[in-house]
Enzyme design. Structure first.
Site, PDB file in Angstrom:
ATOM      1  N   HIS A   1      -3.799   6.995   1.149  1.00  0.00           N
ATOM      2  CA  HIS A   1      -4.021   5.668   0.554  1.00  0.00           C
ATOM      3  C   HIS A   1      -5.419   5.214   0.948  1.00  0.00           C
ATOM      4  O   HIS A   1      -5.815   5.336   2.115  1.00  0.00           O
ATOM      5  CB  HIS A   1      -2.968   4.680   1.062  1.00  0.00           C
ATOM      6  CG  HIS A   1      -3.388   3.262   0.911  1.00  0.00           C
ATOM      7  ND1 HIS A   1      -3.752   2.730  -0.312  1.00  0.00           N
ATOM      8  CD2 HIS A   1      -3.545   2.256   1.827  1.00  0.00           C
ATOM      9  CE1 HIS A   1      -4.101   1.462  -0.134  1.00  0.00           C
ATOM     10  NE2 HIS A   1      -3.990   1.158   1.144  1.00  0.00           N
TER      11      HIS A   1
ATOM     12  N   ASN B   1     -10.046  -0.876  -2.070  1.00  0.00           N
ATOM     13  CA  ASN B   1      -8.627  -0.638  -1.808  1.00  0.00           C
ATOM     14  C   ASN B   1      -7.822  -1.238  -2.970  1.00  0.00           C
ATOM     15  O   ASN B   1      -7.811  -2.453  -3.154  1.00  0.00           O
ATOM     16  CB  ASN B   1      -8.272  -1.311  -0.470  1.00  0.00           C
ATOM     17  CG  ASN B   1      -6.812  -1.163  -0.096  1.00  0.00           C
ATOM     18  OD1 ASN B   1      -5.964  -0.849  -0.921  1.00  0.00           O
ATOM     19  ND2 ASN B   1      -6.503  -1.425   1.166  1.00  0.00           N
TER      20      ASN B   1
ATOM     21  N   CYS C   1       0.815  -1.219   0.000  1.00  0.00           N
ATOM     22  CA  CYS C   1       0.000   0.000   0.000  1.00  0.00           C
ATOM     23  C   CYS C   1       0.846   1.265   0.000  1.00  0.00           C
ATOM     24  O   CYS C   1       0.382   2.317  -0.429  1.00  0.00           O
ATOM     25  CB  CYS C   1      -0.949   0.000   1.192  1.00  0.00           C
ATOM     26  SG  CYS C   1      -2.055  -1.409   1.146  1.00  0.00           S
TER      27      CYS C   1
HETATM   28  O1  UT7 Z   1      -4.519  -1.227   2.824  1.00  0.00           O
HETATM   29  C1  UT7 Z   1      -3.699  -1.873   3.738  1.00  0.00           C
HETATM   30  C2  UT7 Z   1      -4.060  -1.581   5.104  1.00  0.00           C
HETATM   31  N1  UT7 Z   1      -5.307  -2.202   5.425  1.00  0.00           N
HETATM   32  C3  UT7 Z   1      -6.067  -1.644   6.353  1.00  0.00           C
HETATM   33  O2  UT7 Z   1      -5.736  -0.595   6.823  1.00  0.00           O
HETATM   34  C4  UT7 Z   1      -7.292  -2.393   6.799  1.00  0.00           C
HETATM   35  C5  UT7 Z   1      -7.473  -2.194   8.277  1.00  0.00           C
HETATM   36  N2  UT7 Z   1      -8.588  -2.956   8.831  1.00  0.00           N
HETATM   37  C6  UT7 Z   1      -9.891  -2.752   8.504  1.00  0.00           C
HETATM   38  O3  UT7 Z   1     -10.168  -1.968   7.626  1.00  0.00           O
HETATM   39  C7  UT7 Z   1     -10.957  -3.471   9.269  1.00  0.00           C
HETATM   40  O4  UT7 Z   1     -10.366  -4.153  10.363  1.00  0.00           O
HETATM   41  C8  UT7 Z   1     -11.782  -4.472   8.413  1.00  0.00           C
HETATM   42  C9  UT7 Z   1     -12.662  -3.721   7.448  1.00  0.00           C
HETATM   43  C10 UT7 Z   1     -10.862  -5.426   7.682  1.00  0.00           C
HETATM   44  C11 UT7 Z   1     -12.700  -5.308   9.310  1.00  0.00           C
HETATM   45  O5  UT7 Z   1     -13.539  -4.470  10.083  1.00  0.00           O
HETATM   46  P1  UT7 Z   1     -13.666  -4.686  11.644  1.00  0.00           P
HETATM   47  O6  UT7 Z   1     -14.569  -3.652  12.116  1.00  0.00           O
HETATM   48  O7  UT7 Z   1     -12.271  -4.725  12.225  1.00  0.00           O
HETATM   49  O8  UT7 Z   1     -14.374  -6.086  11.727  1.00  0.00           O
HETATM   50  P2  UT7 Z   1     -13.886  -7.467  12.396  1.00  0.00           P
HETATM   51  O9  UT7 Z   1     -12.804  -8.079  11.569  1.00  0.00           O
HETATM   52  O10 UT7 Z   1     -13.624  -7.242  13.836  1.00  0.00           O
HETATM   53  O11 UT7 Z   1     -15.161  -8.367  12.248  1.00  0.00           O
HETATM   54  C12 UT7 Z   1     -16.375  -8.042  12.922  1.00  0.00           C
HETATM   55  C13 UT7 Z   1     -17.415  -9.066  12.580  1.00  0.00           C
HETATM   56  C14 UT7 Z   1     -16.965 -10.507  12.778  1.00  0.00           C
HETATM   57  O12 UT7 Z   1     -18.061 -11.253  13.236  1.00  0.00           O
HETATM   58  P3  UT7 Z   1     -18.241 -11.608  14.813  1.00  0.00           P
HETATM   59  O13 UT7 Z   1     -17.003 -12.362  15.184  1.00  0.00           O
HETATM   60  O14 UT7 Z   1     -18.341 -10.261  15.490  1.00  0.00           O
HETATM   61  O15 UT7 Z   1     -19.488 -12.401  14.837  1.00  0.00           O
HETATM   62  C15 UT7 Z   1     -16.601 -10.954  11.394  1.00  0.00           C
HETATM   63  O16 UT7 Z   1     -16.726 -12.340  11.230  1.00  0.00           O
HETATM   64  O17 UT7 Z   1     -17.751  -8.959  11.180  1.00  0.00           O
HETATM   65  C16 UT7 Z   1     -17.634 -10.237  10.562  1.00  0.00           C
HETATM   66  N3  UT7 Z   1     -17.224 -10.049   9.181  1.00  0.00           N
HETATM   67  C17 UT7 Z   1     -18.096  -9.845   8.173  1.00  0.00           C
HETATM   68  N4  UT7 Z   1     -19.428  -9.801   8.127  1.00  0.00           N
HETATM   69  C18 UT7 Z   1     -20.016  -9.567   6.938  1.00  0.00           C
HETATM   70  C19 UT7 Z   1     -15.968  -9.991   8.692  1.00  0.00           C
HETATM   71  N5  UT7 Z   1     -16.000  -9.764   7.367  1.00  0.00           N
HETATM   72  C20 UT7 Z   1     -17.318  -9.675   7.027  1.00  0.00           C
HETATM   73  C21 UT7 Z   1     -17.980  -9.441   5.810  1.00  0.00           C
HETATM   74  N6  UT7 Z   1     -19.322  -9.387   5.806  1.00  0.00           N
HETATM   75  N7  UT7 Z   1     -17.309  -9.242   4.650  1.00  0.00           N
END
Ligand code: UT7
Length: 336
Positions: A263, A293, A115
């Protein structure tokens, strides 16, 4: 000592639009979750048969950038290509671009900083121009993510985020000292390498070995892994730090920023930085809503669109900032 400036910008994204609803038809996800957590509404994916590859998209963006810069391909002194999704394991995409565009035997190199790749690439180009070694450098960021993502439920937290596309900039020697790239600031912290990574196929995970160890096909490290919340926390810290570092190096303050192009990792990350720096809505450019992204391509695509919309003008202080896998992070301070 010379200074470099961006003389032309171009971008290209595949025609195929993939909405959040499209993804929810093939995996357990939904539009509300994706928009709320990331801000993404749709992204572009290469379609089988459309002829696009990482290098091909890079060429399409590069041709536009060269035309706008009014610089002939024959006057390109160096190609710097940033990608994490090259067409081949080797050689890099830089030499493919050189061949596809029929550019003379100029040097071509690839940058692998994910990135942060485009800012690293700009920095490399800037150094060559500063020393006087080269005059015109083609810098490209391009990614074909869609071919390598896990579109099953298992991969949903990663695969909904990433999209395909390319952006390019032509850096040239500036005739006015004070105009152009004022400074670049690069960092890395390899202890977090695994937190956002794709381990194989690689020399540690050759394909036959992987298949032998995983006859059922489970846990094959072919897909990207991201520790989302850990990456998120580090991103917001490092983004702010590296922007402030760049401003300070040039005796500038946050109020001097005319346009910040972060980014496009996650709209929530961009909004967090905007709030932290207390920047108005007209001072931060985001287009992750349309493209997801696109890693090394995200900054050049966003910069191109901001410029096309007249939001980047002569004399403006433009700040580019990125954070990503490595971890790596970087900023560039530009007087347009
Ligand atoms: O470009 C390089 C750098 N990258 C970044 O900067 C990305 C940084 N991270 C993020 O943007 C976020 O952490 C994400 C968008 C990847 C994830 O968001 P989050 O708010 O951290 O969600 P999470 O991973 O904690 O997941 C929350 C819940 C989980 O369910 P439970 O365990 O709470 O029941 C996941 O299983 O959301 C669930 N989940 C989804 N649900 C529907 C994870 N992915 C999905 C999905 N659709 N695609």
């Amino acid at each position: 000592m010379y200074q470099s400036k961006i003389a032309g910008l171009g971008s290209y994204v595949p025609e195929n639009v993939v909405t959040n609803d499209d993804l929810s038809e093939i995996m357990d996800t939904n539009d509300a979750w994706i928009q709320e957590r990331t801000g993404i509404k749709e992204r572009r994916h290469i379609e089988k048969g459309d002829g696009n590859t990482t290098a091909v998209m890079g060429v399409k963006a590069a041709k536009i950038a060269l035309e706008r810069a009014e610089i002939s391909k024959d006057d390109v002194d160096l190609i710097v290509f940033a990608t994490l999704s090259p067409d081949y394991y080797f050689p890099g995409c830089g030499v493919q671009v050189q061949e596809m565009m029929d550019i003379h035997t100029c040097p071509a190199l690839d940058v692998r900083n994910q990135c942060s790749g485009f800012i690293y690439a700009i920095s490399v180009a800037d150094q060559f121009i500063k020393t006087g070694m080269y005059k015109n450098i083609l810098v490209i960021g391009s990614e074909n993510h869609s071919g390598g993502l896990d579109f099953t439920d298992r991969g949903r937290s990663v695969s909904v985020i990433f999209g395909d596309g390319a952006g390019a900039a032509v850096l040239t020697r500036s005739n006015h000292i004070g105009q152009g790239i004022l400074s670049t600031h690069l960092h890395s912290e390899g202890k977090h390498a695994k937190e956002l990574s794709l381990e194989g196929p690689s020399t540690l995970h050759w394909v036959p070995e992987i298949i032998a160890e995983n006859p059922q096909g489970d846990d094959i490290p072919y897909y990207p892994y991201m520790n989302g919340q850990f990456v998120f926390k580090n991103a917001i810290q490092r983004f702010s730090e590296v922007i402030m570092e760049g401003l300070k190096a040039n005796g500038l303050e946050v109020k001097d920023i005319d346009m910040l192009i972060p980014h496009q990792a996650n709209l929530r990350i961009s909004q967090f930085i905007q709030q932290k720096l207390k920047l108005g809505d007209d001072k931060v450019y985001n287009n992750i809503q349309k493209y997801g992204n696109t890693t090394a391509a995200s900054i050049p695509i966003a910069l191109t669109e901001a410029w096309e919309e007249g939001k980047v003008k002569d004399g403006d202080i433009v700040v580019l900032a990125a954070f990503g896998s490595g971890f790596t992070w970087a900023s560039a301070i530009i007087e347009w």
